[in-house]
Design a protein around this motif. Structure first.
Motif, PDB file in Angstrom:
ATOM      1  N   MET A  63       0.852  -1.198   0.000  1.00  0.00           N
ATOM      2  CA  MET A  63       0.000   0.000   0.000  1.00  0.00           C
ATOM      3  C   MET A  63       0.873   1.227   0.000  1.00  0.00           C
ATOM      4  O   MET A  63       1.760   1.379   0.849  1.00  0.00           O
ATOM      5  CB  MET A  63      -0.926   0.040   1.220  1.00  0.00           C
ATOM      6  N   LYS A  64       0.620   2.105  -0.949  1.00  0.00           N
ATOM      7  CA  LYS A  64       1.312   3.389  -0.979  1.00  0.00           C
ATOM      8  C   LYS A  64       0.697   4.277   0.087  1.00  0.00           C
ATOM      9  O   LYS A  64      -0.524   4.431   0.164  1.00  0.00           O
ATOM     10  CB  LYS A  64       1.147   4.028  -2.362  1.00  0.00           C
ATOM     11  N   LEU A  65       1.565   4.858   0.915  1.00  0.00           N
ATOM     12  CA  LEU A  65       1.060   5.797   1.926  1.00  0.00           C
ATOM     13  C   LEU A  65       0.941   7.169   1.237  1.00  0.00           C
ATOM     14  O   LEU A  65       1.792   8.038   1.399  1.00  0.00           O
ATOM     15  CB  LEU A  65       2.009   5.828   3.123  1.00  0.00           C
ATOM     16  N   GLY A  66      -0.092   7.276   0.418  1.00  0.00           N
ATOM     17  CA  GLY A  66      -0.294   8.476  -0.385  1.00  0.00           C
ATOM     18  C   GLY A  66      -1.053   8.089  -1.643  1.00  0.00           C
ATOM     19  O   GLY A  66      -1.479   6.931  -1.783  1.00  0.00           O
ATOM     20  N   ALA A  67      -1.202   9.047  -2.570  1.00  0.00           N
ATOM     21  CA  ALA A  67      -2.020   8.799  -3.759  1.00  0.00           C
ATOM     22  C   ALA A  67      -1.201   8.469  -4.999  1.00  0.00           C
ATOM     23  O   ALA A  67      -1.660   7.750  -5.877  1.00  0.00           O
ATOM     24  CB  ALA A  67      -2.907  10.017  -4.038  1.00  0.00           C
ATOM     25  N   PRO A  79       8.048  -6.839  -6.232  1.00  0.00           N
ATOM     26  CA  PRO A  79       7.752  -8.191  -6.720  1.00  0.00           C
ATOM     27  C   PRO A  79       6.596  -8.188  -7.720  1.00  0.00           C
ATOM     28  O   PRO A  79       5.524  -7.640  -7.435  1.00  0.00           O
ATOM     29  CB  PRO A  79       7.380  -8.960  -5.443  1.00  0.00           C
ATOM     30  N   GLU A  80       6.812  -8.789  -8.872  1.00  0.00           N
ATOM     31  CA  GLU A  80       5.792  -8.912  -9.922  1.00  0.00           C
ATOM     32  C   GLU A  80       4.575  -9.632  -9.369  1.00  0.00           C
ATOM     33  O   GLU A  80       4.707 -10.580  -8.607  1.00  0.00           O
ATOM     34  CB  GLU A  80       6.348  -9.777 -11.073  1.00  0.00           C
ATOM     35  N   GLY A  81       3.415  -9.161  -9.715  1.00  0.00           N
ATOM     36  CA  GLY A  81       2.196  -9.895  -9.366  1.00  0.00           C
ATOM     37  C   GLY A  81       1.654  -9.582  -7.984  1.00  0.00           C
ATOM     38  O   GLY A  81       0.535  -9.986  -7.657  1.00  0.00           O
ATOM     39  N   VAL A  82       2.428  -8.889  -7.145  1.00  0.00           N
ATOM     40  CA  VAL A  82       1.891  -8.524  -5.827  1.00  0.00           C
ATOM     41  C   VAL A  82       1.035  -7.269  -5.991  1.00  0.00           C
ATOM     42  O   VAL A  82       1.511  -6.258  -6.523  1.00  0.00           O
ATOM     43  CB  VAL A  82       3.034  -8.271  -4.806  1.00  0.00           C
ATOM     44  N   PRO A  83      -0.254  -7.340  -5.591  1.00  0.00           N
ATOM     45  CA  PRO A  83      -1.122  -6.183  -5.823  1.00  0.00           C
ATOM     46  C   PRO A  83      -0.662  -4.937  -5.059  1.00  0.00           C
ATOM     47  O   PRO A  83      -0.106  -5.040  -3.965  1.00  0.00           O
ATOM     48  CB  PRO A  83      -2.498  -6.645  -5.343  1.00  0.00           C
ATOM     49  N   LEU A  84      -0.903  -3.806  -5.688  1.00  0.00           N
ATOM     50  CA  LEU A  84      -0.509  -2.506  -5.130  1.00  0.00           C
ATOM     51  C   LEU A  84      -1.758  -1.639  -5.053  1.00  0.00           C
ATOM     52  O   LEU A  84      -2.560  -1.610  -5.992  1.00  0.00           O
ATOM     53  CB  LEU A  84       0.538  -1.864  -6.052  1.00  0.00           C
ATOM     54  N   ALA A  85      -1.934  -0.947  -3.924  1.00  0.00           N
ATOM     55  CA  ALA A  85      -3.079  -0.032  -3.782  1.00  0.00           C
ATOM     56  C   ALA A  85      -2.568   1.321  -3.331  1.00  0.00           C
ATOM     57  O   ALA A  85      -1.499   1.433  -2.745  1.00  0.00           O
ATOM     58  CB  ALA A  85      -4.074  -0.581  -2.766  1.00  0.00           C
ATOM     59  N   ALA A 293      -6.017  -8.484   1.776  1.00  0.00           N
ATOM     60  CA  ALA A 293      -4.790  -9.110   1.262  1.00  0.00           C
ATOM     61  C   ALA A 293      -4.655 -10.521   1.821  1.00  0.00           C
ATOM     62  O   ALA A 293      -4.328 -11.466   1.093  1.00  0.00           O
ATOM     63  CB  ALA A 293      -3.574  -8.263   1.639  1.00  0.00           C
ATOM     64  N   ARG A 294      -4.921 -10.659   3.127  1.00  0.00           N
ATOM     65  CA  ARG A 294      -4.757 -11.986   3.729  1.00  0.00           C
ATOM     66  C   ARG A 294      -5.846 -12.958   3.282  1.00  0.00           C
ATOM     67  O   ARG A 294      -5.642 -14.155   3.225  1.00  0.00           O
ATOM     68  CB  ARG A 294      -4.716 -11.876   5.252  1.00  0.00           C
ATOM     69  N   ALA A 295      -7.055 -12.373   2.939  1.00  0.00           N
ATOM     70  CA  ALA A 295      -8.157 -13.232   2.488  1.00  0.00           C
ATOM     71  C   ALA A 295      -8.081 -13.503   0.982  1.00  0.00           C
ATOM     72  O   ALA A 295      -8.930 -14.187   0.425  1.00  0.00           O
ATOM     73  CB  ALA A 295      -9.488 -12.562   2.843  1.00  0.00           C
ATOM     74  N   GLY A 296      -7.090 -12.901   0.317  1.00  0.00           N
ATOM     75  CA  GLY A 296      -6.961 -13.103  -1.137  1.00  0.00           C
ATOM     76  C   GLY A 296      -8.013 -12.341  -1.923  1.00  0.00           C
ATOM     77  O   GLY A 296      -8.312 -12.693  -3.068  1.00  0.00           O
ATOM     78  N   GLU A 297      -8.592 -11.287  -1.317  1.00  0.00           N
ATOM     79  CA  GLU A 297      -9.615 -10.494  -2.019  1.00  0.00           C
ATOM     80  C   GLU A 297      -8.968  -9.294  -2.708  1.00  0.00           C
ATOM     81  O   GLU A 297      -7.869  -8.867  -2.345  1.00  0.00           O
ATOM     82  CB  GLU A 297     -10.669  -9.990  -1.012  1.00  0.00           C
ATOM     83  N   ALA A 298      -9.716  -8.718  -3.680  1.00  0.00           N
ATOM     84  CA  ALA A 298      -9.207  -7.536  -4.404  1.00  0.00           C
ATOM     85  C   ALA A 298      -9.069  -6.361  -3.437  1.00  0.00           C
ATOM     86  O   ALA A 298      -9.919  -6.162  -2.558  1.00  0.00           O
ATOM     87  CB  ALA A 298     -10.173  -7.175  -5.524  1.00  0.00           C
ATOM     88  N   LEU A 299      -8.000  -5.574  -3.603  1.00  0.00           N
ATOM     89  CA  LEU A 299      -7.746  -4.433  -2.709  1.00  0.00           C
ATOM     90  C   LEU A 299      -8.619  -3.239  -3.085  1.00  0.00           C
ATOM     91  O   LEU A 299      -8.960  -3.049  -4.258  1.00  0.00           O
ATOM     92  CB  LEU A 299      -6.281  -3.997  -2.804  1.00  0.00           C
ATOM     93  N   LEU A 300      -8.950  -2.433  -2.085  1.00  0.00           N
ATOM     94  CA  LEU A 300      -9.590  -1.140  -2.349  1.00  0.00           C
ATOM     95  C   LEU A 300      -8.570  -0.240  -3.034  1.00  0.00           C
ATOM     96  O   LEU A 300      -7.401  -0.238  -2.663  1.00  0.00           O
ATOM     97  CB  LEU A 300     -10.009  -0.461  -1.037  1.00  0.00           C
ATOM     98  N   ASN A 301      -9.007   0.560  -4.003  1.00  0.00           N
ATOM     99  CA  ASN A 301      -8.144   1.516  -4.706  1.00  0.00           C
ATOM    100  C   ASN A 301      -6.882   0.855  -5.278  1.00  0.00           C
ATOM    101  O   ASN A 301      -5.776   1.395  -5.184  1.00  0.00           O
ATOM    102  CB  ASN A 301      -7.768   2.688  -3.783  1.00  0.00           C
ATOM    103  N   ALA A 302      -7.101  -0.343  -5.839  1.00  0.00           N
ATOM    104  CA  ALA A 302      -5.975  -1.071  -6.435  1.00  0.00           C
ATOM    105  C   ALA A 302      -5.474  -0.327  -7.666  1.00  0.00           C
ATOM    106  O   ALA A 302      -6.256   0.246  -8.430  1.00  0.00           O
ATOM    107  CB  ALA A 302      -6.427  -2.473  -6.831  1.00  0.00           C
TER     108      ALA A 302
END
Ligand code: NAP
Length: 309
Positions: A63-67, A79-85, A293-302
């Motif tokens: 998670m970026k601490l910012g926009a 790391p490739e494939g790790v979701p970023l929000a 993230a731990r539940a494998g669900e899509a992140l908010l503001n991905a």
């Protein structure tokens, strides 16, 4: 399982406390105390220290601490494939809108002239300008730019916005895509960028863009410094194509000591401080993304890696 926090505002302890308010079971670690690095499954950071990602083998989310996420996207160790929000923090949005309004009124209320007159002890009324006669154009009308556009329209200025895809915002004339950029610029007496930094937006505020603004236009940038060609802005201030510029972001930060912007009489500048994400208003979103993230669900503001924002 642990969440690693690295803020830039000396408020890491407050992040930890607020995150625990939302989920008492969250184990928060504050950089640089990683503990067992393999236990860290999410990072919340404004800037990721060089090589940190390479030390975290079990990362499930970032998670970026910012926009603005460009610095994280550019990290060679990400790391490739790790979701970023990114964070969409209501307090950051309010602050960004305040900065935009301040920049607009700095010029609209002729503050540079009044400051110069004050230095000369010169008491003169320069007269009033009707907001209806200054057309404002906002480049980027997402979470932040949309709020800026609505607030400036509320102040009585005719407002246009420009985005990548078509948008509808009440009271705002919306343009989108490269085909409509010229039409948007032609009606922007005060043009403000709050675009994300992507390969498409790099250098977008250059001499070609500036030439399409009305003669004597004002510009402001609180997006990212890489969006502006500073030599072109300085040349346009010199020629009178631009009458003023308000800049919170720069090609090189911190701004080099010998930059002409420090002392330029037509420039209002701040050191990349238009808005900050805060634990008070954003911890709930981080805690929810940690759960997801731990539940494998899509992140908010991905972040959409294809778009780059
Ligand atoms: P956002 O919600 O993702 O909105 C981005 C806007 O830019 C959207 O309207 C998007 O169009 C538009 N856009 C992106 N690429 C474009 C392109 N190629 N052509 C035209 N429009 C394009 O982002 P946000 O939360 O408002 O944040 C915007 C940026 O503000 C951040 O990325 C960051 O760089 C900057 N920021 C600066 C500070 C500071 O302190 N100076 C603080 C926070 C954020 P669509 O609507 O079609 O997607």
């Amino acid at each position: 399982m642990a969440l690693l926090v690295r803020s830039e505002n000396h408020d890491d302890e407050e992040w930890a406390r607020r995150l625990r308010e939302h989920d008492p079971d969250i184990e928060v670690r504050i950089w640089p105390d990683l503990g067992k690095a393999e236990e860290i499954d999410m990072v919340l950071a404004a800037q990721v220290p060089d090589g940190l990602f390479a030390q975290l083998p079990n990362l499930k989310a970032i998670m970026k601490l910012g926009a603005g996420v460009n610095n994280i996207l550019d990290d060679p160790h990400r790391p490739e494939g790790v979701p970023l929000a990114r964070l969409v923090d209501p307090l950051l949005v309010v602050e960004m809108t305040q900065w935009a309004i301040y920049a607009l009124f700095h010029f609209h209320r002729r503050m540079p002239e009044y400051e110069a007159m004050r230095a000369r002890r010169d008491w003169v009324n320069l007269g009033a300008t009707d907001p209806a006669d200054t057309r404002v154009g906002i480049m980027g009308i997402g979470a932040i730019g949309g709020d800026v556009a609505r607030e400036i329209a509320r102040q009585g200025f005719p407002v246009s916005g420009w985005s990548r895809t078509a948008k509808k915002i009440g009271g705002v004339r919306c343009y989108h895509g490269w085909d409509q950029l010229g039409d948007f610029l032609a009606v922007s007496d005060f043009m403000l960028s709050v675009l994300p930094m992507t390969p498409e937006t790099e250098g977008i505020i250059d001499k070609n863009t500036i030439a399409k603004l009305p003669q004597g236009a004002m510009i402001a940038n609180m997006g990212r410094g890489g969006q502006q060609v500073e030599a072109d802005i300085l040349a346009a201030l010199e020629s009178g194509q631009l009458s003023g510029a308000a800049l919170d972001v720069f090609q090189q930060e911190p701004l080099p000591q010998d930059s002409p912007f420090w002392t330029h009489p037509k420039v209002l500048m701040t050191p990349h401080v238009a808005g900050f994400a805060r634990p008070k208003t954003a911890a709930a979103q981080v805690a929810e993304n940690y759960r997801r993230a731990r539940a494998g669900e899509a992140l908010l503001n991905a972040v959409d890696f294809e778009r780059g924002y």
